[in-house]
Design an enzyme around this catalytic site. Structure first.
Site, PDB file in Angstrom:
ATOM      1  N   SER A   1       0.813  -1.212   0.000  1.00 23.80           N
ATOM      2  CA  SER A   1       0.000   0.000   0.000  1.00 23.80           C
ATOM      3  C   SER A   1       0.851   1.269   0.000  1.00 23.80           C
ATOM      4  O   SER A   1       1.862   1.378   0.688  1.00 23.80           O
ATOM      5  CB  SER A   1      -0.894   0.045   1.222  1.00 23.80           C
ATOM      6  OG  SER A   1      -1.474   1.315   1.308  1.00 23.80           O
TER       7      SER A   1
ATOM      8  N   ARG B   1       2.104   9.312  -7.664  1.00 23.49           N
ATOM      9  CA  ARG B   1       2.565   8.003  -8.108  1.00 23.49           C
ATOM     10  C   ARG B   1       3.450   8.021  -9.337  1.00 23.49           C
ATOM     11  O   ARG B   1       4.477   7.337  -9.385  1.00 23.49           O
ATOM     12  CB  ARG B   1       1.358   7.143  -8.413  1.00 23.49           C
ATOM     13  CG  ARG B   1       0.619   6.845  -7.174  1.00 23.49           C
ATOM     14  CD  ARG B   1      -0.597   6.042  -7.452  1.00 23.49           C
ATOM     15  NE  ARG B   1      -1.114   5.618  -6.168  1.00 23.49           N
ATOM     16  CZ  ARG B   1      -2.223   4.946  -5.998  1.00 23.49           C
ATOM     17  NH1 ARG B   1      -2.953   4.618  -7.036  1.00 23.49           N
ATOM     18  NH2 ARG B   1      -2.606   4.602  -4.797  1.00 23.49           N
TER      19      ARG B   1
ATOM     20  N   GLU C   1     -13.745   1.734 -12.572  1.00 27.58           N
ATOM     21  CA  GLU C   1     -12.497   1.780 -13.332  1.00 27.58           C
ATOM     22  C   GLU C   1     -12.740   1.566 -14.825  1.00 27.58           C
ATOM     23  O   GLU C   1     -11.917   1.938 -15.663  1.00 27.58           O
ATOM     24  CB  GLU C   1     -11.515   0.732 -12.782  1.00 27.58           C
ATOM     25  CG  GLU C   1     -10.096   0.939 -13.276  1.00 27.58           C
ATOM     26  CD  GLU C   1      -9.070   0.012 -12.619  1.00 27.58           C
ATOM     27  OE1 GLU C   1      -9.335  -0.505 -11.521  1.00 27.58           O
ATOM     28  OE2 GLU C   1      -7.997  -0.170 -13.216  1.00 27.58           O
TER      29      GLU C   1
HETATM   30  C1  LIG Z   1      -3.706  -4.110  -5.229  1.00 25.64           C
HETATM   31  C2  LIG Z   1      -4.569  -2.904  -5.426  1.00 25.64           C
HETATM   32  C3  LIG Z   1      -4.762  -1.997  -4.389  1.00 25.64           C
HETATM   33  C4  LIG Z   1      -5.585  -0.885  -4.568  1.00 25.64           C
HETATM   34  N1  LIG Z   1      -5.737  -0.013  -3.528  1.00 25.64           N
HETATM   35  C5  LIG Z   1      -6.548   1.060  -3.687  1.00 25.64           C
HETATM   36  C6  LIG Z   1      -6.754   1.966  -2.609  1.00 25.64           C
HETATM   37  O1  LIG Z   1      -6.204   1.813  -1.526  1.00 25.64           O
HETATM   38  N2  LIG Z   1      -7.599   2.999  -2.796  1.00 25.64           N
HETATM   39  C7  LIG Z   1      -8.244   3.190  -3.982  1.00 25.64           C
HETATM   40  O2  LIG Z   1      -9.023   4.123  -4.072  1.00 25.64           O
HETATM   41  N3  LIG Z   1      -8.070   2.339  -5.018  1.00 25.64           N
HETATM   42  C8  LIG Z   1      -7.245   1.279  -4.902  1.00 25.64           C
HETATM   43  N4  LIG Z   1      -7.063   0.423  -5.956  1.00 25.64           N
HETATM   44  C9  LIG Z   1      -7.861   0.576  -7.175  1.00 25.64           C
HETATM   45  C10 LIG Z   1      -9.270   0.065  -6.951  1.00 25.64           C
HETATM   46  O3  LIG Z   1      -9.244  -1.072  -6.119  1.00 25.64           O
HETATM   47  C11 LIG Z   1      -9.982  -0.320  -8.230  1.00 25.64           C
HETATM   48  O4  LIG Z   1      -9.814   0.655  -9.175  1.00 25.64           O
HETATM   49  C12 LIG Z   1     -11.467  -0.470  -7.982  1.00 25.64           C
HETATM   50  O5  LIG Z   1     -11.709  -1.325  -6.898  1.00 25.64           O
HETATM   51  C13 LIG Z   1     -12.200  -0.956  -9.199  1.00 25.64           C
HETATM   52  O6  LIG Z   1     -13.541  -1.219  -8.859  1.00 25.64           O
HETATM   53  P1  LIG Z   1     -14.604  -1.578  -9.956  1.00 25.64           P
HETATM   54  O7  LIG Z   1     -15.884  -1.770  -9.249  1.00 25.64           O
HETATM   55  O8  LIG Z   1     -14.557  -0.574 -11.038  1.00 25.64           O
HETATM   56  O9  LIG Z   1     -14.104  -2.941 -10.615  1.00 25.64           O
HETATM   57  P2  LIG Z   1     -13.699  -4.371  -9.999  1.00 25.64           P
HETATM   58  O10 LIG Z   1     -13.658  -4.395  -8.537  1.00 25.64           O
HETATM   59  O11 LIG Z   1     -12.511  -4.807 -10.762  1.00 25.64           O
HETATM   60  O12 LIG Z   1     -14.916  -5.293 -10.391  1.00 25.64           O
HETATM   61  C14 LIG Z   1     -15.120  -5.742 -11.677  1.00 25.64           C
HETATM   62  C15 LIG Z   1     -16.325  -6.640 -11.666  1.00 25.64           C
HETATM   63  O13 LIG Z   1     -16.702  -6.915 -12.998  1.00 25.64           O
HETATM   64  C16 LIG Z   1     -16.882  -8.287 -13.199  1.00 25.64           C
HETATM   65  N5  LIG Z   1     -16.577  -8.520 -14.603  1.00 25.64           N
HETATM   66  C17 LIG Z   1     -15.549  -8.040 -15.346  1.00 25.64           C
HETATM   67  N6  LIG Z   1     -15.657  -8.425 -16.615  1.00 25.64           N
HETATM   68  C18 LIG Z   1     -16.776  -9.153 -16.700  1.00 25.64           C
HETATM   69  C19 LIG Z   1     -17.429  -9.825 -17.758  1.00 25.64           C
HETATM   70  N7  LIG Z   1     -16.947  -9.823 -19.004  1.00 25.64           N
HETATM   71  N8  LIG Z   1     -18.584 -10.501 -17.483  1.00 25.64           N
HETATM   72  C20 LIG Z   1     -19.105 -10.519 -16.222  1.00 25.64           C
HETATM   73  N9  LIG Z   1     -18.521  -9.889 -15.194  1.00 25.64           N
HETATM   74  C21 LIG Z   1     -17.375  -9.214 -15.432  1.00 25.64           C
HETATM   75  C22 LIG Z   1     -16.011  -8.963 -12.177  1.00 25.64           C
HETATM   76  O14 LIG Z   1     -16.498 -10.244 -11.885  1.00 25.64           O
HETATM   77  C23 LIG Z   1     -16.151  -7.995 -11.003  1.00 25.64           C
HETATM   78  O15 LIG Z   1     -17.325  -8.300 -10.303  1.00 25.64           O
HETATM   79  C24 LIG Z   1      -6.228  -0.679  -5.796  1.00 25.64           C
HETATM   80  C25 LIG Z   1      -6.024  -1.586  -6.834  1.00 25.64           C
HETATM   81  C26 LIG Z   1      -5.154  -2.658  -6.677  1.00 25.64           C
HETATM   82  C27 LIG Z   1      -4.833  -3.507  -7.857  1.00 25.64           C
END
Ligand SMILES: Cc1cc2nc3c(=O)[nH]c(=O)nc-3n(C[C@H](O)[C@H](O)[C@H](O)COP(=O)(O)OP(=O)(O)OC[C@H]3O[C@@H](n4cnc5c(N)ncnc54)[C@H](O)[C@@H]3O)c2cc1C
Ligand code: FES
Lengths: 262, 644
Positions: free
Chosen positions: B290, B336, B431
């Protein structure tokens, strides 16, 4: 205990459970890994095996995995009879080959529990856990109606205790390790997380009751073996089960009074 | 109204002063009355922070919601892995924070390449997110008096980050998952797990629904809806090695792109400075440490190249505390992209540490001396343990070794103020969209944006789109467009199985990742990008002719799933390189070596590139068309981003 940096383990034999589908018969198959870096993780070793299998035109071994950081709860292997393998407080994906020795025969199986039917090879269906959460593992608070966050002070020790329970990753090792296939540690961890917090009080008893009863529909009963705590990659304390039981009993009592009144 | 040159790229920013726009929008928007909401079906793909929060809230409002995830449970989405925290302009510290400051920090952090209107709204709703998550029982860190604790994070001079130990993402996702689970239990949401979106369907220019593949049986199925939300995460795994979870992929966004959704700024990817360096060639992913560690850890390398002594034996005057030297006012908390480049340059100068000389030190000795071991353990205990498990070294005694790795993708599907893509009825959240972080995202802002989109933006903006559709029929799944999409998907998966070549999907993924990392990673050059664009098409052709997928298409087959995802990564990879090549400037995470000042800092070109590049599918990624949405800055003035 720890091999030094950058060494290789040689001559590993893996006995891996292979099963084509939920209703197919399964059996162990043996594979050799000639050499692997001790820096590799256990799942990277399986990646290497799978590349080799594909090279030979054979089906890769199916297993659940995703974050490989011990937090998503996807990985779920019985390694030499232990849920998540030999290292305490460590999920399969965080286990590294430096914990093994050259020449070892490693037995790899899926979680074995009637409530987690095998899907294929090492992958099982854990959706019964979701049913437990759906039955009450939440605090009802519709989006938009929340008061300012600092209007609900939470004493630090309470927040810490709730967080200890909330760390559960829902992997199912507790169920796999339990001789009865009970899900009490999983369920109690969620009950404790929410029932300890001031925000969770309104639904405290209803939550305990409905989660416990849903749990009982799917899983075996707890007879206090304590294997769950030993297998938990987050080292969640079995004390949460006592709290859940207490709240469940109270809930039953409270509900009797309510029925009498109505 | 701000008008963009291309009418399809009209962001629809509401009128009024920056602080009034969101209120004005809400006052003017069309509403669907509560009894009519159940006449509308909304599909949400993805149940991470953005998807789970959107699905739960839309169901609370009364819409019929179908939610899809390829995971076995929503609780496993990649969001679970976020460690450090979530930002909000609460100003609970009284240290001068405000909505405006968070807005400004985000615009500046993004190197003036984000849209003001969206970012201001994000800062406004940030405060509601914390209220909402606390009400749901997220066990955020507390002070002894019981009030919420905060920490500071890179790129900001106030403490506005809320956290739950080193597991903030886990606790927030479990909160959103629990709200979703409640709706599943109540029948408000139909949840389809282990189901992957393989195509989107467009009829008469509107999104009509999706085609999904059941990952247990291989069966393809169509679903029709009034609106479709893609909350499917980022595409960092195009690099093969990244901190993203292994299953993260671009398929949903890419398939939508091929159906007409423009893809914005694909070259804006973020390299995170604090990851554990690669240790062996079989490595499948990189682990993030982190960023919060930079609050108390000091980044240094030996002053002299080739100094191989253990850290403890290198005296103070032979150490180079790189960030403190270069950026005295932000020090170890420089943003970053800046911190990453400093680490890369230190390693490139031969001063890397560790067995492979591929890292820099992150040293806690001073913090332990100042605060005591207990306090350090309280703050970072679980991170230290995680580091030790992976590296076999104890960071209380020897400095951690860290190196930058791909972590986050700012680019994504183009969306307007309502989070609608260029295909009406199709939305992107979290994202998966491009909207709020410009060319660089600040730490702890992705969780904020995902939850903002899902809890506080989409539930309003979708209603505005749906209201006029009341009682109008929509195309059903028997429409030929659905049948065609199903057939195309069926053919595609049969092709992967039938190629019978020699190389596995992972082999191709690794090769692809190397090309992208070497040429479209931390530093990019015209020559390198041209090389990548020459190397990628033949490799992609090889993928099409020499792929080997074992197993069958009628049961769980992870090799086959992977093949589909790698296919889409190839196409995206080409688009990324094209985007990077066309953007003749350096900004945020996009650093073109040709465009830097005497001190090696990024040189933007506001005259020619203060715009969003939105790529339009044209049958082949190499033929994609570049469209432009100009960025207008009414509130902040464009400045050189300085953290000195
Ligand atoms: C190690 C790490 C640490 C991080 N720490 C931080 C932090 O401290 N603070 C911060 O603000 N951000 C942090 N981030 C960034 C942040 O975690 C992500 O950007 C964010 O959680 C993305 O959320 P989301 O809901 O957009 O997507 P995700 O959580 O990636 O969810 C994607 C969803 O889509 C589904 N999906 C994808 N493609 C398909 C498909 N074709 N068909 C059906 N389902 C699908 C998956 O099953 C999942 O449910 C971190 C990222 C990483 C890698
Ligand atoms: S893969 Fe996520 S916990 Fe092991």
């Amino acid at each position: 205990m720890t091999a030094s940096h950058g060494e290789h383990l040689t001559n590993l034999t893996l006995s891996v459970w292979r099963q084509k589908g939920p209703d197919a018969a399964g059996a162990f198959e043996s594979y050799r890994i000639d050499s692997i870096s001790d820096e590799a993780s256990f799942l990277e070793m399986l990646d290497v095996l799978n590349e080799k299998l594909i090279d030979e035109g054979r089906d890769a071994v199916t297993f659940d995995h995703d974050c490989r950081e011990g937090i998503c709860g996807s990985c779920s292997l019985m390694i030499d009879g232990q849920a998540h393998g030999p290292q305490r407080g460590t999920a399969t994906c965080q286990l590294h080959m430096r914990k093994f020795k050259s020449g070892a025969n490693i037995v790899i199986e899926p979680w074995r529990a009637t409530s987690f039917p095998i899907i294929k090879d090492l992958m099982v269906d854990r959706s019964a856990f979701d049913r437990i959460i759906e039955s009450g593992g939440y605090i009802t608070s519709q989006t938009g109606g929340a008061p300012d966050a600092n209007l609900i002070p939470v004493p630090k020790p309470v927040a810490d205790a709730a967080m200890d329970a909330a760390e559960c990753i829902g992997c199912g090792a507790c169920v796999a390790a339990c001789p009865n296939g009970a899900a009490n540690l999983f369920t109690a961890a969620k009950v404790a997380h929410l029932n300890l917090l001031p925000q969770g009080q309104a639904e405290r008893h209803a939550r305990a009751e409905s989660m416990v009863e849903t749990m009982d529909e799917y899983f075996g009963s707890c007879t206090n073996h304590g294997e769950c705590e030993a297998a938990c990659p987050k080292e969640i304390s079995i004390d949460v089960i006592a709290l859940m039981n207490k709240d469940y009993r109270k809930a039953k009592f409270a509900n009797r009074k309510e029925i009498a009144r109505s | 109204m701000t008008t963009a040159t291309d009418p399809r790229l009209n962001a629809k920013i509401p009128e009024g002063a920056i602080a009034d726009k969101w209120n004005n929008y809400k006052e003017d928007m069309k509403l669907v009355n509560p009894n009519n909401k159940r006449k509308f079906k909304v599909i949400v793909i993805g149940t991470g922070l953005a998807g789970a929060s959107a699905a739960a809230t839309l169901a609370e409002l009364g819409y019929q919601v179908d939610a899809f995830t390829f995971h076995d449970s929503p609780r496993r989405a990649h969001s679970i892995a976020a460690q450090g925290g979530i930002n909000a302009a609460k100003n609970y510290r009284g240290d001068g924070d405000s909505v405006h400051r968070l807005f400004y920090d985000t615009i500046k952090g993004g190197d003036f390449r984000a849209r003001e209107g969206n970012v201001h709204r994000l800062a406004e709703v940030s405060v509601d997110i914390i209220d909402q998550m606390v009400a749901q029982g997220v066990p955020f860190a507390r002070e002894y008096g019981g009030l919420l604790d905060n920490r500071s994070f890179g790129g900001s001079q106030v403490s506005r980050t809320f956290y739950a130990r080193g597991q903030t993402g886990q606790q927030l996702l479990l909160g959103a998952y629990q709200q979703l689970a409640r709706q599943v239990g109540l029948g408000g949401v139909n949840l389809y797990n282990r189901t992957e979106l393989v195509d989107t369907v467009v009829v008469d220019g509107r999104c009509a629904g999706i085609v999904v593949r059941d990952l247990l049986t291989g069966e393809l199925q169509s679903h029709a809806a009034h609106a479709v939300v893609l909350a499917t995460g980022g595409y960092g795994n195009v690099f093969f090695l990244s901190t993203n979870a292994m299953q993260c992929n671009v398929t949903a966004a890419w398939r939508a792109h091929r159906k007409g959704a423009m893809f914005a700024n694909p070259c804006y990817t973020q390299i995170h400075p604090t990851c554990i360096p690669q240790s062996d060639p079989t490595q499948s992913k990189l682990t993030l440490m982190s960023e919060s560690l930079r609050n108390d850890g000091r980044v240094w390398v030996p002053l002299n190249p080739g100094d191989a002594r253990p850290a403890a034996q290198i005296p103070e005057n032979e150490r180079d505390y790189v960030l403190e030297r270069l950026y005295p006012s932000y020090g170890n908390l420089a943003p970053r992209d800046i911190a990453s480049r400093a680490a890369k340059r230190a390693v490139d100068s031969g001063r890397g540490v560790g067995p492979l000389k591929n890292g820099v030190n992150l040293d806690f000795a001073a913090a332990i001396e100042r605060l005591g071991k207990d306090v350090v353990q309280e703050r970072y205990g679980n991170l230290f343990e995680m580091y030790e498990r992976i590296s076999g070294e104890n960071p209380y005694d020897t400095p951690m070794r860290i190196y930058p790795a791909t972590h986050y993708t700012m680019g994504g599907l183009w969306v307007d103020y309502e989070l609608q893509t260029t295909v009406p009825g199709l939305y992107a959240a979290g994202e998966a969209n491009f909207s709020d972080h410009g060319a660089n995202r600040l730490g702890a802002s992705a969780l904020m944006q995902g939850l903002a989109d899902g809890y506080f933006v989409l539930p309003y903006t979708i209603g505005n789109e749906l209201a006029p559709l009341l009682n109008k029929p929509i195309p059903g799944t028997d429409h030929p467009a659905f049948k065609l999409a199903e057939q195309e998907a069926r053919d595609r998966y049969s092709r992967y199985l039938g190629t019978n070549g020699k190389r596995s999907p992972d082999w191709f993924h690794r090769e692809l990742g190397k090309i992208i990392w070497d040429n479209c990673g931390m530093e990019r050059t015209e020559a390198g990008l041209k090389q990548a664009l020459a190397d990628l098409p033949p490799l992609y052709e090889e993928f099409q002719n020499d792929l080997r997928v074992t197993g069958d298409g009628e049961s769980t087959n992870q090799t086959l799933e992977k093949a589909g995802r790698v296919d889409d990564f190839f196409q995206l990879g080409m688009l990324m390189c094209r985007d990077a090549l066309e953007r003749n400037e350096s900004c945020g995470g996009h650093f073109r070596s040709e465009y830097q000042d005497e001190e090696g800092e990024a040189k933007r070109d506001d005259e020619n590139f203060a715009h969003v590049a939105a790529w339009e599918w044209n049958g082949d990624p190499m033929a994609a068309i570049r469209n432009v949405e100009p960025l207008e800055f009414e509130t902040v003035h464009l400045a050189t981003r300085s953290y000195k």
